[in-house]
Every structure is written in C-alpha cells, then in structure tokens.
Motif scaffolding. Structure first.
Motif, PDB file in Angstrom:
ATOM      1  N   LYS A 138      51.363  24.789  -3.279  1.00 43.07           N
ATOM      2  CA  LYS A 138      51.475  25.961  -4.141  1.00 43.07           C
ATOM      3  C   LYS A 138      52.865  26.585  -4.059  1.00 43.07           C
ATOM      4  O   LYS A 138      53.414  27.049  -5.065  1.00 43.07           O
ATOM      5  CB  LYS A 138      50.408  26.987  -3.757  1.00 43.07           C
ATOM      6  CG  LYS A 138      48.992  26.578  -4.147  1.00 43.07           C
ATOM      7  CD  LYS A 138      47.983  27.671  -3.806  1.00 43.07           C
ATOM      8  CE  LYS A 138      46.583  27.302  -4.294  1.00 43.07           C
ATOM      9  NZ  LYS A 138      45.593  28.366  -3.973  1.00 43.07           N
ATOM     10  N   TRP A 139      53.452  26.614  -2.868  1.00 43.38           N
ATOM     11  CA  TRP A 139      54.788  27.176  -2.687  1.00 43.38           C
ATOM     12  C   TRP A 139      55.821  26.383  -3.492  1.00 43.38           C
ATOM     13  O   TRP A 139      56.682  26.954  -4.158  1.00 43.38           O
ATOM     14  CB  TRP A 139      55.151  27.180  -1.210  1.00 43.38           C
ATOM     15  CG  TRP A 139      56.499  27.754  -0.882  1.00 43.38           C
ATOM     16  CD1 TRP A 139      57.628  27.066  -0.535  1.00 43.38           C
ATOM     17  CD2 TRP A 139      56.870  29.142  -0.871  1.00 43.38           C
ATOM     18  NE1 TRP A 139      58.669  27.932  -0.300  1.00 43.38           N
ATOM     19  CE2 TRP A 139      58.232  29.210  -0.502  1.00 43.38           C
ATOM     20  CE3 TRP A 139      56.190  30.326  -1.141  1.00 43.38           C
ATOM     21  CZ2 TRP A 139      58.922  30.412  -0.395  1.00 43.38           C
ATOM     22  CZ3 TRP A 139      56.875  31.534  -1.032  1.00 43.38           C
ATOM     23  CH2 TRP A 139      58.225  31.574  -0.665  1.00 43.38           C
ATOM     24  N   GLN A 142      55.330  26.918  -7.278  1.00 40.26           N
ATOM     25  CA  GLN A 142      55.770  28.246  -7.706  1.00 40.26           C
ATOM     26  C   GLN A 142      57.287  28.376  -7.736  1.00 40.26           C
ATOM     27  O   GLN A 142      57.861  28.890  -8.700  1.00 40.26           O
ATOM     28  CB  GLN A 142      55.187  29.300  -6.770  1.00 40.26           C
ATOM     29  CG  GLN A 142      55.679  30.719  -7.030  1.00 40.26           C
ATOM     30  CD  GLN A 142      55.095  31.706  -6.030  1.00 40.26           C
ATOM     31  OE1 GLN A 142      53.898  31.678  -5.748  1.00 40.26           O
ATOM     32  NE2 GLN A 142      55.940  32.565  -5.480  1.00 40.26           N
ATOM     33  N   ASN A 143      57.956  27.904  -6.687  1.00 43.36           N
ATOM     34  CA  ASN A 143      59.384  28.146  -6.556  1.00 43.36           C
ATOM     35  C   ASN A 143      60.277  27.104  -7.211  1.00 43.36           C
ATOM     36  O   ASN A 143      61.465  27.364  -7.431  1.00 43.36           O
ATOM     37  CB  ASN A 143      59.739  28.289  -5.073  1.00 43.36           C
ATOM     38  CG  ASN A 143      59.172  29.563  -4.478  1.00 43.36           C
ATOM     39  OD1 ASN A 143      59.629  30.656  -4.763  1.00 43.36           O
ATOM     40  ND2 ASN A 143      58.124  29.416  -3.662  1.00 43.36           N
ATOM     41  N   ASP A 357      51.268  34.518  -1.181  1.00 49.58           N
ATOM     42  CA  ASP A 357      51.532  33.122  -0.820  1.00 49.58           C
ATOM     43  C   ASP A 357      51.101  32.741   0.599  1.00 49.58           C
ATOM     44  O   ASP A 357      51.055  33.577   1.495  1.00 49.58           O
ATOM     45  CB  ASP A 357      53.028  32.837  -0.963  1.00 49.58           C
ATOM     46  CG  ASP A 357      53.512  33.099  -2.377  1.00 49.58           C
ATOM     47  OD1 ASP A 357      53.219  32.300  -3.263  1.00 49.58           O
ATOM     48  OD2 ASP A 357      54.174  34.139  -2.571  1.00 49.58           O
ATOM     49  N   ASN A 378      57.089  36.191   4.074  1.00 48.80           N
ATOM     50  CA  ASN A 378      57.227  36.361   2.635  1.00 48.80           C
ATOM     51  C   ASN A 378      57.044  37.822   2.229  1.00 48.80           C
ATOM     52  O   ASN A 378      57.714  38.322   1.317  1.00 48.80           O
ATOM     53  CB  ASN A 378      56.219  35.473   1.908  1.00 48.80           C
ATOM     54  CG  ASN A 378      56.465  35.424   0.416  1.00 48.80           C
ATOM     55  OD1 ASN A 378      57.577  35.160  -0.042  1.00 48.80           O
ATOM     56  ND2 ASN A 378      55.433  35.688  -0.369  1.00 48.80           N
TER      57      ASN A 378
END
Length: 642
Positions: A138-139, A142-143, A357, A378
């Motif tokens: 997911k990180w 997303q980034n 996150d 985060n």
C-alpha cells in the motif's frame, strides 16, 4: 580423553545432547579420520565447518565462528585443535539442537505468517508476515502512484497476493522506492526500462538497486540480485523495510525540525537528542504530546504492548490535529470496549489527517512493533506539531546538520551490519563497540574481545568506555598501522569531531584496500599509487584518451575519466551521448550522478556522493577508483542470454 579437553567440553557440552549408538560412533570416527588430513588425531579449528558437513551438520559461518571462539576461550593448550572426543561431543550437541529446531518447525505457524524453508538447509525457516506485505504494498502504491514507468495508478500492486515480489523482480520498483526515500540517489537514466527488458537487464537493475540501497545505509551483504529475481519473500520484505524506514526517518532531525529542542529534558543539551535512537526520539515525541493532552495513562515506552488498547493513540491524534482542521479529530474511539473495534475507530480518526498508513486494527491490537513505529513516524512527518513558543529562541548553533562526509561514513558503517545502528557518529562511537566490529571485519582476529567491555555498569560507565577507547586507539596504532598522531582514547570518548573523523576515514580506507588486496591476490598491499597505475593502464588498454595524475586531479571533476574507466571495465555500459560537455557546475553534477549510478550498476560499492567528484574530494574519490578496481578483478560473469 586428555585432561586439556575437560574445560573445553564443559562449555561445548553445556546444553542438551543426543546419545550416539556404537554404529553411529564408528561412522563418526571414520569421517573424523577422513577430515584429519595430516593424521595427527586432531582437526584444525579452521576445518571444523567442513568436517561437520561430512557428518550431516551444515551450520552457517557465524555459528562456526561462535563455536571456534567458545573453544579458544576454554582451551588451555591454545593449540586450536579438536580431538575425536571433542568432535563427538560437539556433533552430539548440534544434532540435538537440529532435531529440536525441526520439531519446532512442525508446530503450526504463527497466525498471519507464512513459513518458508531454506532449500539448501531445511533446518532454517524464514517467516513472512502478511501484515508487512500488505503495508509495504500500500505504501508503494500510494507514494509511487504517479510514476509513469510503474503505472501503479492504473495497475496497483495487489497487497493480498504475491504480486509485490513479482513487481520487485526487475529492480525498477526498488530503484524508484530508493529515490523516494532519498531523492536523487539513483540517476534514473541508468535504469533499464520497458516491457521487454531481458533477464540480464533486470539483473543489472537489481545490482543498481542493491548497491544504491547499500549507499544509503541498508545492510544488503547477504542479498544478491538473483535472490530478488527468484522472489525470495523474506529477503525482499527485509530490504523494503530498510529502504522505507530510512525514508521515514530521513527528516526527523534538528535540521528539518528545530522544534525538536522542545523534547529536551531538564539538564539536557541538543547533543543528548542526537544520542537517542530513532525509536527513542519518536517515543519522546509521543509522550511530549500525551503530557499536553487529556491522557492520564502510563508513559508509552514501546510500540508493542503500550499502544495495544489505542487509548494513547487516540489522545495523540487529537493533540497533534491543528485547531482549524476539518473534520476535527475526536476521542470517539474510546467509547468502544472491544479492542479491535476501538483500533479501527482510531484509524478512522487517523484517516482524517491522511495518516492511516502501515497498520491495520489487528496490527495495533497485536502490538506489531515494526509497523506501529512506521505508523508513528508517518504521523510525525505529517503533523509534528512542534511549534516553538514565542518566548523560546533557537539559535543557528542549536541546529546540527550532518555533513556529507559524516553521512557517507555513517552509511558505510550501517551497510556493514554493525550493531548498534549508527545514527550520529560522534555519540554512537563513544563506546567504540562499532569500531571494534569494523576492526574485526577488516582484519579478523585483531580484537581481543575479552578486553572489550560490552555491557556497562552505570557507576563505572565513563571509565569502562574510556578503557574501550584507549584499546581502540591502541589497536589502530599497533595492529592496523593507522596514523593516529595525537589521538587518545579520551578524544573518542568526548566525541571530538576532528579525531573521530580521522579514525573513521582510516577504517573505511583500510576496509576498501583490504578487499582490494584479497580479490587482486598480488601478494603485496595495494595502496593509492597502485590504484592510479592500474587506472591509467586500464584506460590505455581500452584506447581511452583520459588519464589521472592523482586523486586531486581537476580532470576528475567532470566525471568523464570515471565513465571511461567504467566503460573499459565493462564495454558498452556507458551511454556517452548522456554526458554533458558544458564546463558548468550543473553539468558536472549531472555527469557525476550518472557516473556514480553506472558504477553501482556494474556492481561497484560506491559510497561517495556526486558532490565529492565535482569538488574532487581526494579521500572519497580514491574510494571510487578503488571499488572500480575491485570490480575489475571480479571473476567475469556470463550473462543469462549467453
């Protein structure tokens, strides 16, 4: 059994063992005699690991070294040999431990994990946590969503499947993630891209990713490009975590957040903040905000048990939420009695801050230390909430910024896998434990670990650290032949920058030259003049027109000579049309970034930064040429296409 063996066996046989039958003893004796090459009734310690392999006990190198050290410590004769009796006792103990491990691995795996058995040694089992796979996928989605090469916005990584490992196997995702964590580490012109890149090009990308990860401080010694191409899950997750963690913590410092001085306790100075690990600093920030909230619970001392009930988290989120933020964060989660529902409600509040996150409700309730620390890091990066009051003035000297040289040395040390992790040179080397580890890597056996104080007594800590520092300087002068004129142990204990840097540079130089000596096998030490001579001969043999006179030669500043040398080592690896010809600092920096990335792409362990090339920093420039020389002496590799 001889009397000299009794003390040794008390140590080697201090744990449970299995009884061997007569047939087993006879078989063991036969294999022992085969391993006893000179027929004197003993096995040399250096041959122990191979001897154990012949009887079915395959142990990793570090365990063999531990056994050897244990034996040497208790062997009064100090002759470095094992008799048949000693070998039998050791075999019995290791066999018992192996059977115990095998039994344990038959137990049902921990919930939420997968166990992977090592193909070469079935007694080694690696655990893969599904929660980490989910969080890292997911990180990345997303980034890196806007990266045109990855197209994750249209085709995201599926966090529920093995898709993460497949996406990493061409090296592109890893290279992009490294650049997200530490911008401009990799010149993206050097990445092989496209849908139809060959297996060989993928391996080049993976080499570039691993060497670049190493350069930012990741420990990748036991990871090879083929491991990632083969999608070894535990290694990929471990590498991803290191890269992500470095990015998360890269700006949690006084330079980017001068307000961190608000976390100082009475009697502390800014240097005391630098002594804290990243985890300790985050915990102090966490508790700083809890103390200013309505929270009435105990101090949070870890990211495991202390946050499981989501109470501290709920108060932290409300405290750091700006007063004008909409929607406002509330303490509604505390109305939930069920811990899982409360954790989910707390994460819903975190979502209001766009900072949900890394963790799921289950990760919070189960106390997953790694992911909860990432979640808090985060949060800090999103809303640090460390505004300095008007009555508090922060002077420029209060802001300590790490220099490029310091960062290079620190990243090199951490890439070597030293323990503890080095956050700040001048505080983390004051007990010299890291320095001793580096000595032992450069010149095995150079440190008498019985003389080193590893655990300190509070009332004696200063004197014990000073003893370590004095011994470290003594080894540097007498064993390593370092030039440490005027340096005393007290200088290291005090964190003196000039003297500490002088020792650290010589450690890095010695390591680089030791690797060069080992692989070149010329029978005599190779020093700077030898590297210059090799460089010019290599360039001439490839019909290159460039050459260098020394490591301060101004010609180095535009990186063309470095690119020529790389192309001489691996013809066709440099795209010369990408090199700038203008004599400007900007053009030189672009060339330097390209040269550093190409060097890493062919496997060179370059820790120097592009700025070091442009400014022709003699010491670090030398390491670039030395690592390229090491790479040239590596056995030629046949590509998979060939």
């Amino acid at each position: 059994m001889t009397l000299r063996n009794l003390d040794t066996l008390k140590s080697l046989d201090s744990r449970s063992s299995v009884l061997l039958g007569n047939d087993q003893v006879d078989e063991l004796k036969g294999k022992f005699l085969k391993s006893d090459i000179n027929g004197n009734g003993y096995i040399e310690l250096g041959e122990l690991r191979e001897a154990l392999k012949t009887v079915g006990i395959d142990i990793p190198g570090y365990q063999a070294r531990t056994i050897e050290d244990e034996f040497k410590k208790n062997d009064k004769s100090q002759d470095g040999k094992l008799s048949l009796d000693e070998f039998e006792k050791l075999y019995s103990r290791l066999k018992s431990e192996k059977e115990e491990r095998t039994f344990k691995t038959r137990v049902k795996p921990i919930s939420g994990t997968t166990e992977i058995r090592n193909k070469e040694n079935d007694s080694i089992v690696h655990t893969v946590r599904h929660s980490e796979q989910l969080a890292f996928s997911k990180w990345i989605n997303q980034n890196l969503a806007l990266d045109s090469d990855l197209n994750l916005s249209q085709n995201p990584i599926d966090p529920e499947t093995k898709d993460l490992y497949t996406r990493c196997n061409d090296g592109i995702v890893l290279c992009k993630l490294i650049n997200f964590s530490v911008p401009k580490t990799i010149d993206e012109r050097t990445i092989n891209r496209g849908k139809n890149i060959t297996i060989y090009q993928k391996l080049e990308n993976l080499e570039l990713a691993l060497r670049s990860a190493e350069a930012i401080g990741c420990h990748v010694i036991n990871i090879r490009p083929n491991d990632i191409r083969d999608e070894k899950e535990h290694l990929i997750l471990g590498l991803l975590w290191q890269i992500i963690q470095i990015g998360l913590f890269s700006e949690i410092n006084l330079t980017h957040h001068p307000g961190l001085v608000m976390l100082l306790k009475d009697g502390e100075s800014k240097e005391d903040l630098l002594k804290l690990t990243k985890e300790e600093l985050l915990l102090r920030w966490f508790n700083y905000h809890l103390a200013r909230s309505a929270y009435s619970g105990r101090e949070v001392k870890n990211f495991g048990n202390d946050i499981k009930d989501s109470v501290a988290y709920s108060h932290l989120l409300k405290q750091i939420c700006p007063s004008n933020h909409r929607p406002m964060v509330t303490l509604a989660p505390l109305n939930e009695n069920d811990l899982n529902r409360r954790a989910e409600a707390m994460l819903t509040e975190a979502e209001k801050l766009k900072a949900r996150d890394f963790v799921t409700a289950n990760d919070v309730v189960s106390g997953n230390q790694k992911l909860n620390m990432a979640f808090v890091a985060n949060l800090f990066n999103t809303y640090p909430a460390l505004d300095v009051p008007e009555d508090v003035t922060i002077q420029d000297e209060d802001i300590i910024e790490e220099t490029r040289e310091e960062k290079t040395y620190r990243n090199w040390m951490n890439s070597m896998g030293v323990n503890p992790y080095v956050n700040y040179l001048y505080t983390d080397l004051q007990d010299c434990l890291v320095i001793f580890q580096l000595y032992d890597m450069i010149k095995p056996g150079s440190v008498d670990w019985n003389r080193v104080v590893k655990k300190f007594v509070p009332i004696k800590i200063k004197f014990q650290k000073l003893d370590n520092c004095n011994y470290a300087v003594d080894i540097g002068k007498k064993v390593m032949n370092f030039k440490l004129v005027g340096i005393q142990g007290s200088n290291l204990l005090d964190g003196d920058k000039t003297f500490t840097l002088a020792l650290v540079w010589q450690l890095m130089r010695a390591y680089t030259l030791a690797m060069l000596d080992k692989i070149a096998g010329q029978g005599h030490p190779i020093v700077e003049n030898g590297i210059i001579e090799w460089t010019n001969n290599k360039l001439k043999s490839a019909d290159k027109k460039t050459f260098i006179n020394n490591f301060q030669d101004p010609v180095i500043s535009d990186s063309r000579v470095i690119c020529d040398l790389i192309d001489a080592i691996k013809p066709g690896s440099v795209q010369y049309d990408l090199l700038k010809t203008e004599n400007t600092n900007e053009a030189k920096m672009e060339n330097a970034r390209y040269a550093v990335s190409i060097a890493r792409k062919i496997g060179a362990r370059v820790f120097a930064l592009p700025e070091d090339i442009v400014e022709v920093k003699q010491k670090l420039v030398m390491t670039i040429f030395a690592t390229l020389m090491i790479q040239d002496y590596q056995p030629p590799q046949v590509s998979l296409e060939q």
